[in-house]
Design a protein around this motif. Structure first.
Motif, PDB file in Angstrom:
ATOM      1  N   ALA A 179       5.577 -32.413  25.714  1.00  0.00           N
ATOM      2  CA  ALA A 179       5.437 -31.033  25.242  1.00  0.00           C
ATOM      3  C   ALA A 179       4.151 -30.415  25.777  1.00  0.00           C
ATOM      4  O   ALA A 179       4.136 -29.247  26.180  1.00  0.00           O
ATOM      5  N   GLN A 180       3.079 -31.191  25.806  1.00  0.00           N
ATOM      6  CA  GLN A 180       1.786 -30.708  26.316  1.00  0.00           C
ATOM      7  C   GLN A 180       1.885 -30.345  27.791  1.00  0.00           C
ATOM      8  O   GLN A 180       1.311 -29.361  28.238  1.00  0.00           O
ATOM      9  N   GLN A 181       2.665 -31.115  28.544  1.00  0.00           N
ATOM     10  CA  GLN A 181       2.838 -30.855  29.976  1.00  0.00           C
ATOM     11  C   GLN A 181       3.865 -29.758  30.241  1.00  0.00           C
ATOM     12  O   GLN A 181       4.023 -29.305  31.365  1.00  0.00           O
ATOM     13  N   GLY A 182       4.580 -29.355  29.193  1.00  0.00           N
ATOM     14  CA  GLY A 182       5.566 -28.293  29.329  1.00  0.00           C
ATOM     15  C   GLY A 182       6.885 -28.738  29.942  1.00  0.00           C
ATOM     16  O   GLY A 182       7.653 -27.903  30.428  1.00  0.00           O
ATOM     17  N   VAL A 183       7.180 -30.046  29.909  1.00  0.00           N
ATOM     18  CA  VAL A 183       8.423 -30.547  30.505  1.00  0.00           C
ATOM     19  C   VAL A 183       9.452 -30.975  29.457  1.00  0.00           C
ATOM     20  O   VAL A 183      10.563 -31.347  29.803  1.00  0.00           O
ATOM     21  N   ALA A 184       9.102 -30.912  28.169  1.00  0.00           N
ATOM     22  CA  ALA A 184      10.035 -31.318  27.110  1.00  0.00           C
ATOM     23  C   ALA A 184      11.087 -30.244  26.903  1.00  0.00           C
ATOM     24  O   ALA A 184      10.802 -29.058  26.924  1.00  0.00           O
ATOM     25  N   SER A 185      12.342 -30.684  26.748  1.00  0.00           N
ATOM     26  CA  SER A 185      13.457 -29.773  26.514  1.00  0.00           C
ATOM     27  C   SER A 185      14.268 -30.252  25.325  1.00  0.00           C
ATOM     28  O   SER A 185      14.338 -31.460  25.050  1.00  0.00           O
ATOM     29  N   LEU A 186      14.885 -29.312  24.641  1.00  0.00           N
ATOM     30  CA  LEU A 186      15.752 -29.644  23.524  1.00  0.00           C
ATOM     31  C   LEU A 186      17.192 -29.741  24.019  1.00  0.00           C
ATOM     32  O   LEU A 186      17.642 -28.887  24.774  1.00  0.00           O
TER      33      LEU A 186
END
Length: 190
Positions: A179-186
């Motif tokens: 999430a911090q790197q901006g690569v997490a997806s739901l």
């Protein structure tokens, strides 16, 4: 002579027969009603004492305003953690159906998104500008770079484009890093 014609002739000559039949039917009906009421009273006594608890007035979900009413229910029909009144700052933690007894498991007094998370989970904030239709309580998976990081997650809060997701405590650090790197997806599941 026909049976109906004979009966009419007897009733015309002797009206007391008609009234005797009416009285017999009324007495029978009174006895049946009395037996039913006695049976109902006995059933009430078997249930025993009652207790005042809170029940939902309508279907409620996490984040909804709590709408409840007080009712008296038999002790045998009340869950162990039933609430008699709402604590200060109470919020719904999970969905509750119409007429369902509110329990300590249904509400939380903890502030913030962590108040809706269950034991053994941690809450991670994910920025998802496309997640406008996400609702609290929705079951999702969290993925990053083609890998599923959290196979079972629950949305516990949504503020603007930030979706707060409760994930297993062991997966929380990996999900937080993604999430911090901006690569997490739901991943939305049916």
């Amino acid at each position: 002579m026909h049976v109906v014609a004979s009966a009419r002739l007897v009733l015309a000559r002797r009206p007391w027969v008609y009234w005797a039949a009416v009285a017999a039917l009324a007495s029978t009906l009174a006895i049946v009603v009395d037996v039913q009421l006695t049976s109902l009273d006995e059933a009430r006594h078997r249930w025993g004492a009652t207790r005042r608890v809170l029940v939902a007035e309508r279907r409620l979900g996490p984040g909804d305003e709590i709408a409840v009413r007080s009712v008296d229910l038999p002790l045998a029909a009340i869950p162990p953690e039933a609430l008699g009144d709402l604590p200060d700052g109470a919020r719904l933690q999970q969905r509750v159906g119409t007429g369902e007894v509110l329990t300590g498991l249904d509400i939380t007094t903890l502030p913030g998104p962590a108040g809706r998370a269950t034991a053994g989970t941690a809450v991670v904030a994910l920025s998802d500008p496309l997640g406008r239709g996400v609702t609290i309580g929705l079951r999702v998976q969290v993925a990053a770079d083609g890998l599923v990081l959290a196979a079972s997650a629950t949305v516990v809060d949504v503020i603007d484009d930030v979706v707060f997701v409760a994930v297993d405590a062991s997966a929380a650090p990996t999900v937080a890093a993604a999430a911090q790197q901006g690569v997490a997806s739901l991943l939305y599941l049916p």
